[in-house]
Write an enzyme that holds these catalytic residues in place. Structure first.
Site, PDB file in Angstrom:
ATOM      1  N   ALA A 106       0.974  -1.222  -0.009  1.00  0.00           N
ATOM      2  CA  ALA A 106      -0.193  -0.032   0.134  1.00  0.00           C
ATOM      3  C   ALA A 106       0.964   1.150  -0.028  1.00  0.00           C
ATOM      4  O   ALA A 106       2.136   0.988   0.246  1.00  0.00           O
ATOM      5  CB  ALA A 106      -0.891   0.117   1.162  1.00  0.00           C
ATOM      6  N   LYS A 107       0.312   2.130  -0.375  1.00  0.00           N
ATOM      7  CA  LYS A 107       0.914   3.547  -0.191  1.00  0.00           C
ATOM      8  C   LYS A 107       0.388   4.828  -0.228  1.00  0.00           C
ATOM      9  O   LYS A 107      -1.193   4.678  -0.685  1.00  0.00           O
ATOM     10  CB  LYS A 107       1.978   3.672  -1.472  1.00  0.00           C
ATOM     11  CG  LYS A 107       2.949   4.862  -1.219  1.00  0.00           C
ATOM     12  CD  LYS A 107       4.393   4.181  -0.804  1.00  0.00           C
ATOM     13  CE  LYS A 107       5.647   5.358  -0.598  1.00  0.00           C
ATOM     14  NZ  LYS A 107       6.820   4.492  -0.162  1.00  0.00           N
TER      15      LYS A 107
END
Ligand code: NAD
Length: 435
Positions: free
Chosen positions: A125-126
């Site tokens: 994720a980011k």
């Protein structure tokens, strides 16, 4: 490993939105090309490869805040969960004026690959906000952080998705995120973010972990090339959390850091820069500009004679334009996505070894994993234990990837993608599709 071509992949619904088009190379396009390169090595798992080409979930949020002067400003924020097959999402949050959805998508995908490459039990994720944090007061920065956290609150959590620092975010930002999430959920939840201050459930060694990992991978790669770190000339782009620590550790090991570039200037000293003194200087001024050393141009930076080049700033820095000028024997990618695929090919043809981001900068997420584990058990380890475990994980992961590269006669990047994508897609296949 089978080398069956992926001709058996049935792609339904193949009309992709423009941001998923690999022809339009931005960070996401670069990532898609990397996946295409690994697909022939995935054997029967290649039928799942489309999973890797689509983020599972992307949230775009409006972040309105009242500025100190009474006006209302709106910033665009993102949290992208690329793949959660192997565990909760994990990846940093970036505050930068150039943040785009495409960039955050690519960074989230590289997190999936990185977490699988070092075998920590996370998906990728980011997050990010398109804002220049240097233009904000501390109070405005806190309001941006807290509002953003509230907006993404619905998809983050210690068992769902765990943010961490990235470019222009730090322990203080993580403390505000942790506090905001805790206020919203009604109980203190230290495990919702990593990279926190030690006093709030942070881990010893986290601040230095990414740079330390860069040093471990650089040392392993140097050993395999028969290159002595002692006396080796090192060039570093970016003098922040990653670049400065990596530079310091190479300096301490007897290497000569001959050039350093940050967003303001490029400094050069063929006799070796005094890295600890530069760190001290940058801790006050926020830049190395003004530190007493010879200034060279941004273009000359790529031509500096050296054995080791460490890009540790932003993506897309090593391109078809500057790759032919690079003098290094190896490139250790501290930054995420610093090398374009075209530049990758040029470096390979020129016999310059590239230790790819997904392994070289995985030290940060590895110690983030340690922090998360420590938060769950509320039992904290010594810095020595943390560094020992970090070094072991990084060495084992690098050696396994090196072997895959040798066996398949591919680059370390493709090898890392083979190892990681196989793990991700095996998990996907075992779980099956729901419903
Ligand atoms: P940071 O904000 O601490 O430092 C960034 C550095 O890059 C600064 O010195 C800045 O001056 C420099 N920089 C920015 N733009 C530049 C430009 N155009 N040219 C030259 N230098 C420039 O960020 P960081 O945490 O050190 O992250 C750097 C890179 O490492 C990013 O790609 C990030 O995604 C990656 N990374 C960070 C971590 C982590 O734990 N912090 C982990 C893995 C990967």
């Amino acid at each position: 490993m089978s080398s069956a071509a992926p001709s058996n992949i049935a792609v339904q619904n193949h009309v992709l939105p423009s941001y998923l088009n690999a022809d339009n190379l931005g960070p996401w396009g670069i990532y898609l090309q990397q996946v295409d390169r690994v697909t022939p090595y995935l054997g029967s798992l290649a039928r799942w490869v489309e999973t890797l080409k689509r983020p599972k979930r992307a949230l775009i949020v409006d972040v309105p805040i009242e500025m100190d002067n009474g006006t209302i400003a709106h910033f665009e924020g993102y949290r992208v969960q690329h793949n959660l097959s192997r565990g909760p999402g994990k990846g940093g949050v970036r505050f930068h004026q150039d943040v785009t959805l495409s960039e955050v998508m690519a960074l989230s995908a590289w997190m999936s690959v990185k977490n699988a490459a070092v075998n920590v039990p996370y998906g990728g994720a980011k997050g990010g906000i398109r804002v220049d944090p240097r233009s904000l007061s501390r109070a405005e920065l806190e309001r941006v952080t807290r509002r953003y956290t509230s907006e993404i609150n619905i998809i983050i959590g210690p068992n769902k998705d765990i943010p961490a620092p990235d470019v222009n975010t730090n322990e203080q930002v993580m403390a505000w995120m942790m506090d905001t999430y805790s206020m919203n959920s009604g109980s203190t939840s230290t495990g919702v973010v990593t990279g926190k201050p030690i006093s709030l459930g942070g881990s010893l060694g986290r601040r230095e972990a990414t740079g330390r990992g860069v040093f471990v991978v650089g040392s392993e790669a140097a050993r395999n090339l028969g290159l002595d770190i002692k006396g080796a000339r090192v060039v570093v782009q970016g003098f922040g959390n990653v670049g400065a620590v990596a530079a310091k550790l190479f300096h301490e090991a007897g290497a000569k850091v001959v050039a350093v570039q940050d967003h303001r200037t490029t400094l050069y000293d063929p006799a070796g820069l005094d890295v600890p003194a530069m760190m001290e200087y940058a801790s006050h001024s926020g830049t190395i500009e003004g530190y007493r050393a010879e200034v060279i141009s941004g273009e000359q930076f790529w031509q500096v004679d050296c054995e080791i080049l460490i890009p540790a700033a932003l993506e897309g820095q090593i391109t078809a334009k500057n790759a032919p000028q690079i003098k290094a024997k190896m490139v250790i990618e501290g930054a995420n996505g610093p090398t374009t695929p075209e530049a990758d090919d040029i470096l390979r043809e020129r016999n310059i070894l590239v230790a790819p981001d997904v392994i070289a900068n995985a030290g940060g997420v590895t110690v983030s994993y340690f922090e998360w584990v420590q938060d769950f058990s509320s039992f904290f380890w010594t810095e020595e234990e943390i560094n020992q475990r970090l070094v072991r994980i990084m060495q084992e992961a690098f050696r396994a990837i090196w072997q895959v590269a040798q066996d398949n006669k591919v680059t370390l990047r493709t090898a890392a993608f083979i190892v990681a994508c196989t793990r991700i897609l095996q998990a996907r296949e075992m779980r099956g599709l729901y419903p």
